[in-house]
Design a protein around this motif. Structure first.
Motif, PDB file in Angstrom:
ATOM      1  N   GLY A   1       0.803  -1.214   0.000  1.00  0.00           N
ATOM      2  CA  GLY A   1       0.000   0.000   0.000  1.00  0.00           C
ATOM      3  C   GLY A   1       0.836   1.263   0.000  1.00  0.00           C
ATOM      4  N   THR A   2       2.054   1.166  -0.463  1.00  0.00           N
ATOM      5  CA  THR A   2       2.972   2.293  -0.505  1.00  0.00           C
ATOM      6  C   THR A   2       2.513   3.319  -1.535  1.00  0.00           C
ATOM      7  N   LYS A   3       2.598   4.586  -1.163  1.00  0.00           N
ATOM      8  CA  LYS A   3       2.298   5.637  -2.132  1.00  0.00           C
ATOM      9  C   LYS A   3       3.426   5.664  -3.151  1.00  0.00           C
ATOM     10  N   LEU A   4       3.052   5.752  -4.419  1.00  0.00           N
ATOM     11  CA  LEU A   4       4.048   5.720  -5.483  1.00  0.00           C
ATOM     12  C   LEU A   4       3.968   6.981  -6.335  1.00  0.00           C
ATOM     13  N   LEU A   5       5.121   7.499  -6.638  1.00  0.00           N
ATOM     14  CA  LEU A   5       5.237   8.631  -7.553  1.00  0.00           C
ATOM     15  C   LEU A   5       6.187   8.208  -8.664  1.00  0.00           C
ATOM     16  N   VAL A   6       5.673   8.184  -9.869  1.00  0.00           N
ATOM     17  CA  VAL A   6       6.487   7.849 -11.036  1.00  0.00           C
ATOM     18  C   VAL A   6       6.816   9.153 -11.744  1.00  0.00           C
ATOM     19  N   LEU A   7       8.090   9.472 -11.793  1.00  0.00           N
ATOM     20  CA  LEU A   7       8.542  10.649 -12.524  1.00  0.00           C
ATOM     21  C   LEU A   7       9.071  10.187 -13.878  1.00  0.00           C
TER      22      LEU A   7
ATOM     23  N   LEU B   1       5.305  15.394  -2.695  1.00  0.00           N
ATOM     24  CA  LEU B   1       6.138  14.712  -1.687  1.00  0.00           C
ATOM     25  C   LEU B   1       6.020  15.405  -0.333  1.00  0.00           C
ATOM     26  N   GLN B   2       6.001  16.722  -0.331  1.00  0.00           N
ATOM     27  CA  GLN B   2       5.838  17.456   0.929  1.00  0.00           C
ATOM     28  C   GLN B   2       4.490  17.125   1.563  1.00  0.00           C
ATOM     29  N   HIS B   3       3.450  17.067   0.757  1.00  0.00           N
ATOM     30  CA  HIS B   3       2.117  16.727   1.257  1.00  0.00           C
ATOM     31  C   HIS B   3       2.122  15.326   1.865  1.00  0.00           C
ATOM     32  N   TRP B   4       2.719  14.368   1.165  1.00  0.00           N
ATOM     33  CA  TRP B   4       2.779  12.997   1.678  1.00  0.00           C
ATOM     34  C   TRP B   4       3.560  12.933   2.989  1.00  0.00           C
ATOM     35  N   LEU B   5       4.665  13.666   3.077  1.00  0.00           N
ATOM     36  CA  LEU B   5       5.459  13.668   4.315  1.00  0.00           C
ATOM     37  C   LEU B   5       4.684  14.301   5.461  1.00  0.00           C
ATOM     38  N   GLU B   6       3.981  15.379   5.184  1.00  0.00           N
ATOM     39  CA  GLU B   6       3.173  16.014   6.231  1.00  0.00           C
ATOM     40  C   GLU B   6       2.074  15.073   6.712  1.00  0.00           C
ATOM     41  N   GLN B   7       1.461  14.337   5.789  1.00  0.00           N
ATOM     42  CA  GLN B   7       0.449  13.354   6.169  1.00  0.00           C
ATOM     43  C   GLN B   7       1.055  12.274   7.058  1.00  0.00           C
ATOM     44  N   ALA B   8       2.237  11.811   6.699  1.00  0.00           N
ATOM     45  CA  ALA B   8       2.897  10.763   7.479  1.00  0.00           C
ATOM     46  C   ALA B   8       3.209  11.258   8.886  1.00  0.00           C
ATOM     47  N   VAL B   9       3.687  12.486   8.993  1.00  0.00           N
ATOM     48  CA  VAL B   9       3.996  13.058  10.301  1.00  0.00           C
ATOM     49  C   VAL B   9       2.713  13.198  11.110  1.00  0.00           C
ATOM     50  N   GLU B  10       1.659  13.682  10.470  1.00  0.00           N
ATOM     51  CA  GLU B  10       0.372  13.856  11.145  1.00  0.00           C
ATOM     52  C   GLU B  10      -0.142  12.520  11.676  1.00  0.00           C
ATOM     53  N   ASN B  11       0.002  11.474  10.903  1.00  0.00           N
ATOM     54  CA  ASN B  11      -0.472  10.148  11.304  1.00  0.00           C
ATOM     55  C   ASN B  11       0.360   9.541  12.426  1.00  0.00           C
ATOM     56  N   LYS B  12       1.565  10.031  12.643  1.00  0.00           N
ATOM     57  CA  LYS B  12       2.456   9.479  13.677  1.00  0.00           C
ATOM     58  C   LYS B  12       2.454  10.305  14.954  1.00  0.00           C
ATOM     59  N   ARG B  13       1.686  11.384  14.982  1.00  0.00           N
ATOM     60  CA  ARG B  13       1.665  12.224  16.181  1.00  0.00           C
ATOM     61  C   ARG B  13       1.074  11.459  17.354  1.00  0.00           C
ATOM     62  N   PRO B  14       1.597  11.704  18.550  1.00  0.00           N
ATOM     63  CA  PRO B  14       1.008  11.062  19.734  1.00  0.00           C
ATOM     64  C   PRO B  14      -0.381  11.633  19.991  1.00  0.00           C
ATOM     65  N   PRO B  15      -1.228  10.881  20.686  1.00  0.00           N
ATOM     66  CA  PRO B  15      -2.571  11.386  20.966  1.00  0.00           C
ATOM     67  C   PRO B  15      -2.493  12.653  21.819  1.00  0.00           C
ATOM     68  N   ALA B  16      -3.504  13.500  21.685  1.00  0.00           N
ATOM     69  CA  ALA B  16      -3.566  14.737  22.463  1.00  0.00           C
ATOM     70  C   ALA B  16      -3.712  14.401  23.941  1.00  0.00           C
ATOM     71  N   MET B  17      -3.299  15.328  24.769  1.00  0.00           N
ATOM     72  CA  MET B  17      -3.391  15.135  26.224  1.00  0.00           C
ATOM     73  C   MET B  17      -4.822  14.760  26.615  1.00  0.00           C
ATOM     74  N   GLY B  18      -4.928  13.765  27.489  1.00  0.00           N
ATOM     75  CA  GLY B  18      -6.228  13.374  27.987  1.00  0.00           C
ATOM     76  C   GLY B  18      -6.962  12.382  27.108  1.00  0.00           C
ATOM     77  N   LYS B  19      -6.408  12.079  25.928  1.00  0.00           N
ATOM     78  CA  LYS B  19      -7.055  11.133  25.019  1.00  0.00           C
ATOM     79  C   LYS B  19      -6.597   9.720  25.353  1.00  0.00           C
ATOM     80  N   ALA B  20      -7.487   8.784  25.287  1.00  0.00           N
ATOM     81  CA  ALA B  20      -7.154   7.383  25.550  1.00  0.00           C
ATOM     82  C   ALA B  20      -6.237   6.866  24.465  1.00  0.00           C
TER      83      ALA B  20
END
Length: 104
Positions: free
Chosen positions: A23-29, A79-98
C-alpha cells in the motif's frame, strides 16, 4: 524515476508488483520529458497510467525534466504533502485522550 523514452521496463513492473501489497504511495517521474513533444509526452504519461491501473497499481505519474524545471514544483509539493500526512499520522494522541490502555 523512469526515462519517458523507455517506460515500464520489466524491472519497473517487478518493483511495482512487489510494492503493491504494501500500500505504498508511489510517484512515477517520467524523466527527460523535454526530449519528446508535448503530445508524445502526454500520450506516454497516459499509457503508463493505464498500464499501472490495469495491474491495480495506484501511482501518481508526472512528466519531469530537471533542465526545464518541468514537474519539479509539482513533485516537490506532492512529496511534501505525503510527508506532512505521514507526520500527522504518527503524532502522539492529544493530552487526555485514551491510547488504548487504562487512563491513570
Amino acid at each position: 524515476l523512469m526515462d519517458i523514452r523507455h517506460p515500464l521496463k520489466d524491472h519497473d513492473l517487478h518493483l511495482f508488483e512487489w510494492l503493491r501489497p504494501l500500500g505504498t504511495k508511489l510517484l512515477v517521474l517520467l524523466t527527460k520529458a523535454d526530449k519528446l513533444s508535448r503530445t508524445a509526452a502526454a500520450a506516454t504519461q497516459a499509457k503508463v497510467q493505464a498500464a499501472l491501473r490495469a495491474r491495480a497499481i495506484h501511482a501518481e505519474v508526472m512528466l519531469f525534466s530537471a533542465p526545464r524545471k518541468l514537474g519539479v514544483d509539482e513533485a516537490r509539493s506532492l512529496l511534501q504533502h505525503w510527508l506532512e500526512q505521514a507526520v500527522e499520522n504518527k503524532r502522539p494522541p492529544a493530552m487526555g485522550k485514551a491510547t488504548g490502555g487504562e487512563e491513570p
